[in-house]
Scaffold this motif. Structure first.
Motif, short mmCIF file in Angstrom:
data_model
loop_
_atom_site.label_atom_id
_atom_site.label_comp_id
_atom_site.label_asym_id
_atom_site.label_seq_id
_atom_site.Cartn_x
_atom_site.Cartn_y
_atom_site.Cartn_z
N UNK B 41 27.41 -93.78 16.10
CA UNK B 41 26.83 -92.44 16.22
C UNK B 41 26.83 -91.63 14.94
N UNK B 42 27.73 -91.98 14.01
CA UNK B 42 27.85 -91.15 12.80
C UNK B 42 26.63 -91.37 11.90
N UNK B 43 26.18 -90.29 11.28
CA UNK B 43 24.95 -90.37 10.49
C UNK B 43 24.81 -89.10 9.67
N UNK B 44 23.86 -89.12 8.78
CA UNK B 44 23.42 -87.87 8.18
C UNK B 44 21.93 -87.98 7.89
N UNK B 45 21.22 -86.92 8.16
CA UNK B 45 19.80 -86.92 7.83
C UNK B 45 19.33 -85.50 7.59
N UNK B 46 18.55 -85.35 6.53
CA UNK B 46 17.93 -84.04 6.31
C UNK B 46 16.44 -84.23 6.46
N UNK B 47 15.81 -83.41 7.29
CA UNK B 47 14.40 -83.61 7.61
C UNK B 47 13.59 -82.37 7.25
N UNK B 48 13.22 -82.25 5.97
CA UNK B 48 12.52 -81.04 5.56
C UNK B 48 11.16 -80.88 6.24
N UNK B 49 10.61 -81.98 6.76
CA UNK B 49 9.27 -81.89 7.37
C UNK B 49 9.33 -81.54 8.85
N UNK B 50 10.47 -81.83 9.47
CA UNK B 50 10.61 -81.48 10.88
C UNK B 50 11.20 -80.08 10.95
N UNK B 51 10.32 -79.10 11.13
CA UNK B 51 10.81 -77.74 11.12
C UNK B 51 10.92 -77.19 12.53
N UNK B 52 12.05 -76.56 12.80
CA UNK B 52 12.22 -75.87 14.07
C UNK B 52 12.18 -74.38 13.75
N UNK B 53 11.18 -73.70 14.28
CA UNK B 53 10.97 -72.29 13.96
C UNK B 53 10.91 -72.04 12.46
N UNK B 54 10.30 -72.97 11.76
CA UNK B 54 10.13 -72.80 10.32
C UNK B 54 11.35 -73.15 9.50
N UNK B 55 12.40 -73.64 10.17
CA UNK B 55 13.62 -73.99 9.45
C UNK B 55 13.78 -75.51 9.42
N UNK B 56 13.99 -76.07 8.20
CA UNK B 56 14.11 -77.53 8.13
C UNK B 56 15.32 -78.05 8.91
N UNK B 57 15.16 -79.23 9.49
CA UNK B 57 16.21 -79.78 10.35
C UNK B 57 17.23 -80.61 9.59
N UNK B 58 18.45 -80.57 10.07
CA UNK B 58 19.51 -81.40 9.51
C UNK B 58 20.26 -82.00 10.69
N UNK B 59 20.64 -83.27 10.57
CA UNK B 59 21.40 -83.87 11.66
C UNK B 59 22.63 -84.59 11.11
N UNK B 60 23.68 -84.57 11.88
CA UNK B 60 24.93 -85.21 11.45
C UNK B 60 25.24 -86.43 12.31
N UNK B 61 24.34 -86.76 13.20
CA UNK B 61 24.57 -87.93 14.05
C UNK B 61 23.22 -88.67 14.23
N UNK B 62 23.31 -89.83 14.82
CA UNK B 62 22.14 -90.68 14.96
C UNK B 62 21.20 -90.08 16.04
N UNK B 63 19.94 -90.54 16.07
CA UNK B 63 18.97 -89.94 17.00
C UNK B 63 19.37 -90.14 18.47
N UNK B 64 18.93 -89.21 19.33
CA UNK B 64 19.34 -89.24 20.75
C UNK B 64 19.00 -90.57 21.43
N UNK B 65 19.92 -91.05 22.24
CA UNK B 65 19.68 -92.27 23.00
C UNK B 65 20.28 -93.49 22.33
#
Lengths: 133, 335
Positions: B41-65
């Motif tokens: 489950x451990x991960x890191x990802x920064x997703x400047x293109x996936x914006x939520x309300x105009x804010x770039x996304x960052x994740x600290x774990x692997x994708x859902x599922x």
């Protein structure tokens, strides 16, 4: 993080009855589960996110009153939705929803479509039509 | 309707929590950190293109599922998973399963779960919870891994949560184990989980993921004030903290949970080496905490000066360096 360092910075956002689980090490260096009622940096970031939402909703309300945006824009903001999410609910394309945010287009929408929007916002068609006037 | 004797336990993260509680219900004793580690489950990802309300996304774990799928696969659990187009059909299918005595994992949107504190209800559509029965009033009995205690939800809200729109659509997804392994050997699943985590953290050839992703984000953060202005810089930074700390999405220090996994794995496989690496990861987790603490202060004071952002970037570069060292060592461990 040591067990005794697990933050307990309560705030109003959780309603005081909600705690989160953390993993932290005890004196023997073993990991244990510790309950926390909150942490300051998270509280700050959360409050900031809500401030932003409230500000945007207020600004949109004003724009609706000034006749620059349709009531749909206000309720969309209030429900924290984006045109993309809202489009999913009313079965339209995103560009169509964006068009419906224009007051001039909004006036021409049939009641059947307004009904769909109103249902998503849990209000009546009348409320939607009259809003901001 | 018959109620299933289901043991609710709170967890730090929804998906690893559901894996652990569902598997335990079927007789496979597995802790949340173990599920998280085996599921990589451990991960890191920064997703400047996936914006939520105009804010770039960052994740600290692997994708859902992914945690659920990988943990099941590696432990030899057969899982059945169904999605639906039709709300009524989805609710009927759920009723059938609980009537048969099977607790069911559901994918749902946090926004429509009335038992959550209002401030936490965003349109986050990849939350996991377990439904294990129905009350006399017709409410569903819910074991939500994030909550302290088991709770209830009315059918309308549950249906809404299961069929929320927006990305990703849960489409009423429900899942449950159909067959469990007779006996579990921990060695291979743990080894595979660790290998995959090391791969994710070190070897994905895209600069947005793993330790490279941290460095990428660090440099972005340093330029936020000049690039997007003071106000947005604060919002972007706030989102980095929220994704690191908030329940349901990020949550309660994935670094500490993974360290707890390494510690448990060391005991199970009699490999003290893993425990030492776990202790090292604990220090890395503390670095992340210092970062969040400092970032929180910058957000609060609304300090838009480049100096504070420069410093935050440096802190994150330190985190990435420390994590790189750690995962390189972990990748060297012989099984």
């Amino acid at each position: 993080m040591k067990q005794e360092e697990v933050p307990q910075d309560g705030n109003g956002l959780t309603g005081g009855k909600f705690s989160q689980l953390f993993y932290a090490v005890n004196k023997e260096g073993e990991y244990v589960q510790v309950s926390s009622i909150g942490w300051e940096p998270e509280n700050v970031a959360m409050a900031q996110a809500w401030d932003e939402i409230h500000q945007k909703t207020e600004a949109t309300l004003q724009a609706v009153k000034d006749g620059k945006l349709s009531p749909i824009a206000y309720f969309m903001e209030k429900e924290l939705m984006t045109p993309e999410i809202l489009a999913g609910y009313v079965g339209k394309f995103q560009w169509q929803v964006k068009r419906h945010l224009k007051p001039s287009v909004f006036k021409t929408l049939p009641d059947t479509l307004l009904q769909k929007y109103a249902a998503v916002f849990k209000i009546s068609v009348q409320e939607l039509k009259q809003f901001g006037r | 309707m018959s109620n299933i004797d289901f043991r609710h336990s709170q967890s730090a993260h929804c998906e690893s929590g559901v894996v652990s509680s569902l598997f335990r219900h079927h007789g496979l004793e597995i802790s949340e950190p173990m599920a998280f580690g085996i599921g990589a489950g451990i991960f890191f990802g920064h997703l400047p293109f996936v914006k939520v309300n105009g804010v770039p996304g960052t994740t600290y774990r692997i994708f859902p599922g992914a945690i659920f799928n990988k943990a099941s696969q590696r432990l030899g659990v057969t899982v059945r998973s169904e999605s639906f187009r039709n709300v009524e059909r989805a609710m009927e299918a759920l009723d059938e399963k609980i009537a048969q005595g099977t607790p069911v994992g559901l994918l749902s949107s946090v926004y429509y779960l009335p038992y959550f504190p209002p401030a936490y209800r965003f349109h986050f559509n990849a939350h996991n919870l377990v439904v294990y029965g129905k009350s006399e009033e017709g409410n569903y009995l819910v074991s939500d891994p994030i909550m302290d205690v088991a709770t209830e939800i009315d059918p309308e809200s549950l249906a809404q949560a299961r069929f929320a729109k927006g990305f990703p659509e849960p489409k009423g997804k429900m899942y449950y184990p159909v067959s469990m392994p007779d006996s579990v050997s921990w060695e291979t699943p743990i080894k595979q989980g660790i290998e995959q985590a090391c791969h994710y953290m070190l070897k994905i050839p895209v600069p947005l993921f793993g330790v490279k992703g941290m460095r990428f984000l660090a440099k972005r953060i340093q330029r936020y004030p000049e690039k997007v202005g003071e106000r947005k810089a604060g919002l972007f930074l706030g989102n980095v903290i929220r994704m690191q700390e908030e329940i349901g999405t990020g949550g309660a220090g994935f670094r500490f949970m993974y360290a707890a996994f390494l510690q448990e794995a060391a005991l199970k496989l009699n490999k003290p080496e893993l425990s030492r690496l776990g202790a090292e990861l604990t220090s890395v987790g503390d670095l992340w905490r210092n970062f969040a603490f400092q970032a929180g202060r910058v957000c609060k004071s609304r300090a838009g000066d480049t100096g504070s952002y420069q410093e935050l970037g440096e802190m994150m570069i330190q985190c990435s360096a420390a994590e790189e060292v750690l995962f390189r060592k972990l990748a060297q461990v012989k099984f």
